[in-house]
Design a protein around this motif. Sequence first.
Motif, PDB file in Angstrom:
ATOM      1  N   ALA A  42     -71.030  13.630 -27.822  1.00  0.00           N
ATOM      2  CA  ALA A  42     -69.846  14.066 -27.064  1.00  0.00           C
ATOM      3  C   ALA A  42     -69.906  15.569 -26.803  1.00  0.00           C
ATOM      4  O   ALA A  42     -69.599  16.033 -25.703  1.00  0.00           O
ATOM      5  CB  ALA A  42     -68.575  13.706 -27.841  1.00  0.00           C
ATOM      6  N   LEU A  43     -70.313  16.338 -27.806  1.00  0.00           N
ATOM      7  CA  LEU A  43     -70.412  17.791 -27.637  1.00  0.00           C
ATOM      8  C   LEU A  43     -71.482  18.150 -26.605  1.00  0.00           C
ATOM      9  O   LEU A  43     -71.304  19.065 -25.794  1.00  0.00           O
ATOM     10  CB  LEU A  43     -70.745  18.465 -28.975  1.00  0.00           C
ATOM     11  N   ALA A  44     -72.596  17.431 -26.623  1.00  0.00           N
ATOM     12  CA  ALA A  44     -73.713  17.780 -25.741  1.00  0.00           C
ATOM     13  C   ALA A  44     -73.472  17.331 -24.304  1.00  0.00           C
ATOM     14  O   ALA A  44     -73.683  18.097 -23.365  1.00  0.00           O
ATOM     15  CB  ALA A  44     -75.007  17.153 -26.272  1.00  0.00           C
ATOM     16  N   TYR A  45     -73.054  16.083 -24.130  1.00  0.00           N
ATOM     17  CA  TYR A  45     -72.874  15.554 -22.774  1.00  0.00           C
ATOM     18  C   TYR A  45     -71.478  15.839 -22.223  1.00  0.00           C
ATOM     19  O   TYR A  45     -71.285  15.887 -21.016  1.00  0.00           O
ATOM     20  CB  TYR A  45     -73.097  14.038 -22.760  1.00  0.00           C
ATOM     21  N   GLY A  46     -70.518  15.980 -23.118  1.00  0.00           N
ATOM     22  CA  GLY A  46     -69.133  16.073 -22.684  1.00  0.00           C
ATOM     23  C   GLY A  46     -68.589  14.698 -22.360  1.00  0.00           C
ATOM     24  O   GLY A  46     -69.338  13.763 -22.061  1.00  0.00           O
ATOM     25  N   THR A  47     -67.260  14.570 -22.462  1.00  0.00           N
ATOM     26  CA  THR A  47     -66.594  13.324 -22.066  1.00  0.00           C
ATOM     27  C   THR A  47     -65.378  13.757 -21.253  1.00  0.00           C
ATOM     28  O   THR A  47     -65.193  14.951 -20.997  1.00  0.00           O
ATOM     29  CB  THR A  47     -66.115  12.523 -23.301  1.00  0.00           C
ATOM     30  N   LYS A  48     -64.554  12.800 -20.873  1.00  0.00           N
ATOM     31  CA  LYS A  48     -63.346  13.143 -20.115  1.00  0.00           C
ATOM     32  C   LYS A  48     -62.455  14.095 -20.920  1.00  0.00           C
ATOM     33  O   LYS A  48     -61.938  15.067 -20.399  1.00  0.00           O
ATOM     34  CB  LYS A  48     -62.585  11.861 -19.804  1.00  0.00           C
ATOM     35  N   ARG A  49     -62.301  13.807 -22.216  1.00  0.00           N
ATOM     36  CA  ARG A  49     -61.439  14.631 -23.058  1.00  0.00           C
ATOM     37  C   ARG A  49     -62.119  15.911 -23.527  1.00  0.00           C
ATOM     38  O   ARG A  49     -61.480  16.942 -23.688  1.00  0.00           O
ATOM     39  CB  ARG A  49     -61.034  13.854 -24.322  1.00  0.00           C
ATOM     40  N   ILE A  50     -63.403  15.808 -23.833  1.00  0.00           N
ATOM     41  CA  ILE A  50     -64.099  16.900 -24.512  1.00  0.00           C
ATOM     42  C   ILE A  50     -65.081  17.554 -23.551  1.00  0.00           C
ATOM     43  O   ILE A  50     -66.042  16.929 -23.104  1.00  0.00           O
ATOM     44  CB  ILE A  50     -64.857  16.357 -25.753  1.00  0.00           C
ATOM     45  N   ALA A  51     -64.840  18.822 -23.213  1.00  0.00           N
ATOM     46  CA  ALA A  51     -65.770  19.538 -22.331  1.00  0.00           C
ATOM     47  C   ALA A  51     -67.068  19.802 -23.092  1.00  0.00           C
ATOM     48  O   ALA A  51     -67.038  20.055 -24.294  1.00  0.00           O
ATOM     49  CB  ALA A  51     -65.142  20.851 -21.881  1.00  0.00           C
TER      50      ALA A  51
END
Lengths: 430, 430
Positions: free
Chosen positions: A195-204
């Motif tokens: 999630a940190l590397a690719y990013g998600t809708k919530r997490i830049a």
Amino acid sequence: MLFLRSSDPGFEKAFARIVRERRESDEDVARSVSRILGEVRSRGDEALAEFTARFDGHSLSQDEDWRIGADDCRAAYDALSRDLRDALELAADRIRAYHEAQVPADRDYRDEAGVRLGARWRPVDAAGLYVPGGRAAYPSSLLMNAIPARAAGVERIVVATPTPRGATNTLVLAAAHIAGIDEIWRIGGAQAIAALAYGTKRIAPVDVVTGPGNAWVAEAKRQLYGVVGIDMVAGPSEILVIADRDNDPEWIAADLMSQAEHDPSSQSILITDCEIFADTVADRVGVELGMLETERTARDSWNDHGIIILVEDLAEAPALANALAAEHVELAVADPEPMLDAIRHAGSVFLGRHTPEAIGDYVAGPNHVLPTGRRARFASGLSVLDFMKRTSFIEADEAALKAIGPAAIALAEAEGLPAHARSISARIGL
Amino acid sequence: MLFLRSSDPGFEKAFARIVRERRESDEDVARSVSRILGEVRSRGDEALAEFTARFDGHSLSQDEDWRIGADDCRAAYDALSRDLRDALELAADRIRAYHEAQVPADRDYRDEAGVRLGARWRPVDAAGLYVPGGRAAYPSSLLMNAIPARAAGVERIVVATPTPRGATNTLVLAAAHIAGIDEIWRIGGAQAIAALAYGTKRIAPVDVVTGPGNAWVAEAKRQLYGVVGIDMVAGPSEILVIADRDNDPEWIAADLMSQAEHDPSSQSILITDCEIFADTVADRVGVELGMLETERTARDSWNDHGIIILVEDLAEAPALANALAAEHVELAVADPEPMLDAIRHAGSVFLGRHTPEAIGDYVAGPNHVLPTGRRARFASGLSVLDFMKRTSFIEADEAALKAIGPAAIALAEAEGLPAHARSISARIGL
């Protein structure tokens, strides 16, 4: 515990095996991590919520399930005992002082050919810090990762930490308050790194991911290296204690146990030149173990990975230390300076009889995130450099280009790159 | 070539796609690289010889088939034309001057608590430099890798380079002579990286592997990261030229082609605020292409990956440049300084109208091995730091340990690590 004598005929072979036997990434872990990364990349928050339910028993259904707020961190800080609060603040101050002085200087000069050259260091835009949950949820690690990022000038610092069955760690939250972190996500494992590397809708997405973790976290960082920057691939913790007979065996036994209690896969090694001292330390380890709440972990580590090496002369020790390239090296001798000079490969060195490794874990100032598994041969501990990058620059005017351009043209033509040559010759009329 | 206007309603989306579309490692390549690494690791020189026969058409049967000797390098150097020899020497001198000044200073001080703290930088013991064969066998790359390693103080510097059907590259050998390299192995591809990292019977392992290469080489480095240190995961080369209308369109077209001629997957991007200038450059690219022996490669690159972005105002350019985080950025404007200040993410920046990127490839001095594929967000160009590592050290006496120890004890106990606390309390009688 393995006992070796450097004078034994089989020593070289046995020692070479120890050096070689650094555990590497497991193929099964690699495959399941790769699957998790792929899921988070393609399905984002939905996959995150599934993995978090499955691995942490924590449901990310409401908005407020996802994050720990700054208010919670402040409340955790306020609730600390005075002693602990002061201890965390002292640690933070000393870590800050040590790391702020690491910020590298920019360069900008004109050389004798009239070419202006230089380099500028800039922080990354965003850093993601992983803070493990469970056994290894250490506020000290949060400080050791967040403070260098802050000293580097990183504007957005994000923490990801699993909260098993919803449980948060008060000390970690208090440390986040001290470090001024206000973006904390309740996610862990390989899915958090994805999630940190690719990013998600919530997490830049972030630019660099640092911080300790289990084998899944380490493997996720390894696989995502290049998509983001990472601090290092971390393995089990290690200590090498080089001690003469004039040490208190109790102190040295405690030092060996201070690594052993981290994890059953941790490794503690003692090198000494006195057999009686070696035996006394080994006996004393038994006593120390009985005093520890962490006895079971420490005992497993010491039984499975502990080593005592008896040398004829401590002058043999630096060569062994360089081959082991250990994370932590204690030089418990009267005059450690010549030995320090001879040690080329180590994460961090602790000098003299009054510098137990644990002081470096908390309050000394240098970073406690250090290369393991012989990686001190080529890697360094965490520093502000892990959160910065350097952009070089070059400026020529017509005269300077005329001075050095013809050599570049000759080389470009010789390398079969005519457009390279053209871009220079067009400017200087060649 | 793609033409975009920042004022078009679809621009943001189209630009976001360009930023996102950085090519990543191919799963097929990853699998076959993993197989090659495993073979070299378990079968050593035998596997190396098989792969070298299969991929390079070069037989490693006799001892002398394996290496290129220092005599061959000296002979290649002696056979150079005076111009080329001088050009290589000028390049080496300037690269050396720039990189020697990068060697970081050690730290050693005592703070107000009486604790001695510091850090020492030491070179790795051995560095392996990969030098591609075929299309990308560049003597300049050998200098750019070997000279920083030498400046770092690395004692053993090894070159691995494929010699397709036995053919060596005279210029590369001459550059090796200048850099003082005397251990050159005739191996290439993923198998060469594996040999350098794991070592074989013939080839002693190294600690760091650097240097450019094709997708197999890059993937091998990625997979071996952690076993050895690596410089970076390199992708196709890129240039971003930011140019106002006052430039000579011919110069700018030549600059764009200087990246395009590297490889069909290279990318050249122009940002300008003048449509007439943009059109003139695009036309001029056609003329330049016709002048190049590298026309086919450059044309493929420009057709498939070339982009011109027309902005309303060049003040928009730095934000676009930061999103692209390109390897090379030219600021072809009258006063580049404010723009340089605004650019946070770039491998290297070339200032003003008389600094074509190609000058940095050869003789300017800063390294031409730079982060690609948006990695300038977190990574830096090659430097002496890639060949060094830092060991921190801590020294406390009894008084200093008494001053800061109690805080460490409090934290260790709070973290559930009693042996950590014991190792301090035993020493200060707590």
